[in-house]
Structures are given as structure tokens and as C-alpha cells.
Motif scaffolding. Structure first.
Motif, short mmCIF file in Angstrom:
data_model
loop_
_atom_site.label_atom_id
_atom_site.label_comp_id
_atom_site.label_asym_id
_atom_site.label_seq_id
_atom_site.Cartn_x
_atom_site.Cartn_y
_atom_site.Cartn_z
N GLN A 1 2.05 6.61 -6.89
CA GLN A 1 1.04 7.62 -7.25
C GLN A 1 1.63 9.02 -7.16
O GLN A 1 1.37 9.88 -8.01
CB GLN A 1 -0.18 7.46 -6.34
CG GLN A 1 -0.99 6.21 -6.70
CD GLN A 1 -2.05 5.86 -5.66
OE1 GLN A 1 -1.84 6.04 -4.46
NE2 GLN A 1 -3.17 5.32 -6.11
N ARG B 1 2.51 1.68 -3.39
CA ARG B 1 1.56 2.21 -4.37
C ARG B 1 1.40 3.71 -4.20
O ARG B 1 1.33 4.46 -5.18
CB ARG B 1 0.21 1.49 -4.23
CG ARG B 1 -0.71 1.66 -5.43
CD ARG B 1 -2.03 0.92 -5.26
NE ARG B 1 -1.85 -0.45 -4.86
CZ ARG B 1 -2.12 -0.93 -3.65
NH1 ARG B 1 -2.63 -0.13 -2.72
NH2 ARG B 1 -1.91 -2.19 -3.36
N THR B 2 1.39 4.17 -2.95
CA THR B 2 1.28 5.61 -2.70
C THR B 2 2.51 6.35 -3.23
O THR B 2 2.39 7.41 -3.84
CB THR B 2 1.11 5.87 -1.19
OG1 THR B 2 -0.06 5.18 -0.75
CG2 THR B 2 0.96 7.35 -0.90
N MET C 1 -1.91 -0.33 -9.32
CA MET C 1 -2.24 1.10 -9.20
C MET C 1 -3.32 1.43 -10.24
O MET C 1 -3.05 1.50 -11.43
CB MET C 1 -0.99 1.95 -9.43
CG MET C 1 -1.19 3.40 -9.07
SD MET C 1 0.16 4.44 -9.66
CE MET C 1 -0.63 5.14 -11.10
N HIS D 1 -4.77 8.85 -7.81
CA HIS D 1 -5.30 9.19 -6.49
C HIS D 1 -5.15 10.68 -6.14
O HIS D 1 -6.11 11.33 -5.75
CB HIS D 1 -4.66 8.35 -5.40
CG HIS D 1 -5.17 8.67 -4.01
ND1 HIS D 1 -6.37 8.20 -3.56
CD2 HIS D 1 -4.67 9.45 -3.03
CE1 HIS D 1 -6.58 8.66 -2.34
NE2 HIS D 1 -5.57 9.42 -1.98
N PHE D 2 -3.92 11.23 -6.26
CA PHE D 2 -3.69 12.62 -5.88
C PHE D 2 -4.02 13.55 -7.04
O PHE D 2 -4.28 13.12 -8.16
CB PHE D 2 -2.23 12.80 -5.47
CG PHE D 2 -1.83 11.94 -4.31
CD1 PHE D 2 -2.28 12.24 -3.04
CD2 PHE D 2 -1.04 10.82 -4.49
CE1 PHE D 2 -1.94 11.44 -1.95
CE2 PHE D 2 -0.70 10.00 -3.42
CZ PHE D 2 -1.15 10.32 -2.16
N ASP E 1 0.85 -1.21 0.00
CA ASP E 1 0.00 0.00 0.00
C ASP E 1 0.88 1.25 0.00
O ASP E 1 0.59 2.22 -0.70
CB ASP E 1 -0.92 0.02 1.23
CG ASP E 1 -2.10 -0.93 1.09
OD1 ASP E 1 -2.30 -1.47 -0.02
OD2 ASP E 1 -2.82 -1.15 2.08
N GLU E 2 1.94 1.22 0.80
CA GLU E 2 2.83 2.39 0.84
C GLU E 2 3.59 2.55 -0.46
O GLU E 2 3.80 3.67 -0.95
CB GLU E 2 3.80 2.26 2.04
CG GLU E 2 3.06 2.35 3.36
CD GLU E 2 3.99 2.42 4.56
OE1 GLU E 2 5.20 2.59 4.36
OE2 GLU E 2 3.49 2.29 5.68
#
Lengths: 182, 257
Positions: free
Chosen positions: B89, B85-86, B119, B123-124, B82-83
Motif C-alpha cells: 500500500q 500488504r502494508t 490488497m 489505505h493511505f 498483513d505487513e
């Protein structure tokens, strides 16, 4: 014979897109017959209904390049239980967003005034025309988006996988070969 | 008590030799840890943090961390992925990554790693930065829109080619790749297509001209198999510590397309 189950209502639209994702959607070919057993269409280029009513699933192609795109997107979000962004433009702005590093006035000037061969050019200002946005934006920057199907366009198989997963009540999952950004 | 030179990676026993980092030992054992700025041929840079693992419960970059006997390393977990993937992003929205119009699509490690980590969206909010191209060189194009600041071209040009054609300049969000010439243009350097630096970009910044779509989109490296199944996309991973990149043998690369 089983009693007919209630069909899910699906709306689709193309904002700042090229309808390529809708074409790819139609590429599910004969599976469309299977799909229409399970869903009925609300607003969509396939029905010519002008406004989106209460729906189970809304599918948005294209990003936001003008004020009308934002109105349509908000109408979809207000009416659809599940909203899906389909294709590169809806997800990151895509091709239309290539204008984002230029100023809007410079673009309008170039296209309607300055370009070689234009005679008496003027920037269109009919009140019926939606105002262009300063920059092109992906749709998740304006409303909550529940699912994304990336691709330019996503393959028919990717679209089919997401729709059938959702219709089966599962979290959609694409995996290698179906997840593509190009 | 005798100490074994092994650690566990997600429960699997991985042997290592003195001087190896966690990711080197993992790759030698055929295990994939997501990474972008790491390339087995070069000294680690430790900047992208995609290769972050938990070693004995602490997060660390596996490209710089040496294993210890019986160390418990976790990599393929929901929390770490999860981290990762962030991080991806953030890399995607910071630059202009428009895959449909990129020659590197399908051979791009950023894209393939994003596929690997599922992904589905950036997201952002997009930054949409303005980064002009440098098409001055007769044979190579620089598209800074896609730069992820991995510094592989910097390391290759400095450590292998001995030319110092590239550098990272600025700090924080203003960090960017520059070309070492008074004009700032690639044409005004001694950069050549034979340079190592011409072939290490994991994304679509350093592109050979006139071959862009020789291999069509859809038939490229990561179209055929996911990056986790592609052995060392940037080349072979010789076992053992590497202190002098210049002495390492040449290696196969991802299809130049």
C-alpha cells in the motif's frame, strides 16, 4: 409461503466517475431480478431520488473532484451503515486524478481561455456550479470506507460476489479472477 | 548428531545447498514467497522487504538470509501477510499506479502481488507525485510514475550489460531512478532493446514502444493465473548460489506486452 423479510435499502451514486461502474453493476443482468427480491433502492441513478435517506448499504462510484462530491459523500456516510467504494476512481482517484500534477488554475486557463479556437473565453463562475477541488482525491481520504471493489470497472461478477456475500452476512472476498485493478 | 541441510517453511521441509538463501531454496522447491526486488538471476538487493519471513522467530529478508539446519521459517501467516500488504500500500500511494491506463497491467508483479495479498485499497493518502515521462528513446519509454526503486534495471545494466545506464539517486523519500546521461534522457545513452535492463522491470517503467496492447488486458500472465502459481515470473530459478549473474543462462520472461 414464507413471510417476506425486510428488504435492505441500498443507495448508489457516481461522483467524479463515468458511470462505467454503474453500467457494470447493470451487467449482473437477470440477477437484478434476484437482487430486487432482497433490496430496495434509495437515492440512485435508477430511482432519481435526490437525497440519500437511512440505508443499509451505500455504493460510491468515482472520486472527489469538487465540493458537491464531498457533500454527497458525507451525506452517504451519515446515512449508510455500510459504505462501499466501487471502481478505480473511488479507490485511488483514477482517471480524473491524472490532473493532479497540474495546477487547477493552469487547467482552467487552458480549457476556458488559452486553448486554440476559443473566442472570448471565460472561466465559468455561476454560483450554481460546485467549486472544483485543488486535487482529485479517493473517497477513503475523506470518510471511513468499509469495503472496496477495485476495477475499471469491476466486473459484474465481482460486484455480485461482494453484494451477495454482504447480503448473506459474510465478509466479502474476491480472490483470483475477480480482484482486478484494470 | 548429524546435521541435515533442510529447514521448514510453514511446516514443509525444504532442502537447501550451501550458499543458497531462503527464497532461493524455497523457489527451487516450488514454494512461493512474495517478492519484488528479488530476481533469481541477480544478486539480492534486499530493499523491498516483501520477502520478509520469520526465521526462528526473527523477521528477516528471505532474499538475503541463508538458512540454517532445521531453521523454522514462517512466511504465509496473517501477521507477515498483513505487513506485506502494508508495504504494498505504501508503494502504491508513493507513486502514480493507475492500472487501467498502464500497458503493463496484467503482467505487473506489483499488481499481481497486491492481488495475491488481497490488497483491496491503498489505505493511505495518495502522494500524487509529479514525475514526467522520458519518451526520448526511439524504441523505449520510461514512465517513472510507476518506479518502485527495486534497482533491477540498475543491476541488469551494470552487471549484465556493462553499461550503467540506470542508477538510484537521492535519499529517503527523495530516492528516484535516474538515467546516466548529461541530459538525463534515455536517448542520450547507449541503452538498447537488446539489453538485459530492457526486460527486467517488474512494473511498468521500462516499456517497449508500439507493442503496448498487442496482448489485450484480460489475457495476460497474471489474468490467467495468480503470481504464486506462475513459476518464477522473471525467469527460471537455477538451483545453487549465484555469484556471477553474467554467466547465467537466458530465461523465459513474462510476456512482453
Amino acid at each position: 409461503m414464507n413471510a417476506p423479510t425486510k428488504k435492505l435499502r441500498v443507495a448508489t451514486t457516481s461522483l467524479a466517475g463515468c458511470f462505467g461502474c454503474h453500467m457494470s453493476f447493470l451487467d449482473i443482468d437477470e440477477r437484478l431480478l434476484e437482487l430486487v427480491q432482497l433490496v430496495e433502492f434509495d437515492r440512485s441513478p435508477l430511482t432519481d431520488i435526490k437525497h440519500c435517506g437511512p440505508c443499509d448499504i451505500g455504493i460510491i462510484e468515482g472520486g472527489l473532484c469538487n465540493a458537491e462530491n464531498v457533500h454527497v459523500l458525507r451525506e452517504f456516510r451519515a446515512n449508510c451503515k455500510i459504505l462501499i467504494a466501487i471502481g478505480a476512481c473511488a479507490i485511488n482517484g483514477g482517471l480524473p486524478a491524472q490532473r493532479n500534477h497540474l495546477s487547477l488554475s493552469a487547467i482552467l486557463e487552458e480549457v476556458y481561455h488559452a486553448q486554440h479556437g476559443l473566442v472570448d473565453g471565460f472561466i465559468p463562475n455561476d454560483p450554481e456550479l460546485p467549486l472544483p477541488l485543488d486535487k482529485v482525491h479517493p473517497i477513503h481520504e475523506v470518510v471511513k470506507v468499509d469495503y472496496f471493489i477495485p476495477g475499471c470497472p469491476p466486473s459484474a461478477d465481482a460486484i455480485w460476489k461482494v453484494l451477495t456475500d454482504l447480503l448473506a452476512g459474510k465478509e466479502p472476498e474476491l480472490g483470483h479472477g475477480l480482484i482486478h485493478y484494470d | 548428531m548429524s546435521q541435515s541441510n533442510t529447514f521448514t517453511l510453514d511446516g514443509k521441509t525444504i532442502p537447501y545447498s550451501e550458499g543458497q538463501t531462503i527464497i532461493q531454496a524455497a523457489m527451487a522447491a516450488g514454494e512461493y514467497i512474495p517478492h519484488l526486488c528479488f530476481n533469481p538471476e541477480f544478486k539480492p538487493h534486499g530493499s523491498c522487504k516483501l520477502c520478509t519471513v520469520k526465521a526462528n522467530g526473527r523477521q528477516t529478508a528471505s532474499c538475503t538470509q541463508h538458512p540454517a539446519p532445521d531453521m523454522v521459517v514462517e512466511s504465509d501467516t496473517k501477521e507477515i501477510n498483513d505487513e506485506r500488504r502494508t508495504l504494498l500500500q505504501m508503494l502504491f500511494v508513493e507513486g502514480n499506479h493507475f492500472c487501467p491506463s498502464c500497458e503493463k497491467s496484467g503482467n505487473c508483479q506489483l499488481q499481481a502481488t497486491a492481488y495475491q495479498l488481497n490488497m483491496m485499497s491503498p489505505h493511505f493518502d495518495q502522494f500524487f507525485p509529479d514525475r514526467p515521462l522520458d519518451a526520448s528513446h526511439p524504441d523505449y519509454l520510461l514512465d517513472f510514475n510507476r518506479c518502485i526503486l527495486c534497482s533491477l534495471c540498475v543491476r541488469a545494466s551494470r552487471d549484465v550489460d556493462g553499461k550503467n545506464v540506470f542508477a538510484l539517486s537521492g535519499r529517503g523519500i527523495k530516492s528516484h531512478l535516474i538515467v546516466n546521461a548529461k541530459s538525463g534522457r534515455l536517448a542520450d545513452t547507449n541503452f538498447s532493446g537488446d539489453d538485459k535492463a530492457a526486460h527486467v522491470c517488474p512494473v511498468g517503467v521500462i516499456l517497449k514502444k508500439r507493442v503496448g496492447f498487442a496482448i489485450p488486458i484480460g489475457s495476460r500472465s497474471f489474468d490467467e493465473q495468480p503470481i504464486s502459481a506462475t513459476p518464477h515470473p522473471q525467469g527460471a530459478c537455477p538451483v545453487g548460489p549465484r555469484s556471477n549473474a553474467a554467466t547465467l543462462p537466458p530465461h523465459p520472461t513474462v510476456k512482453d506486452a
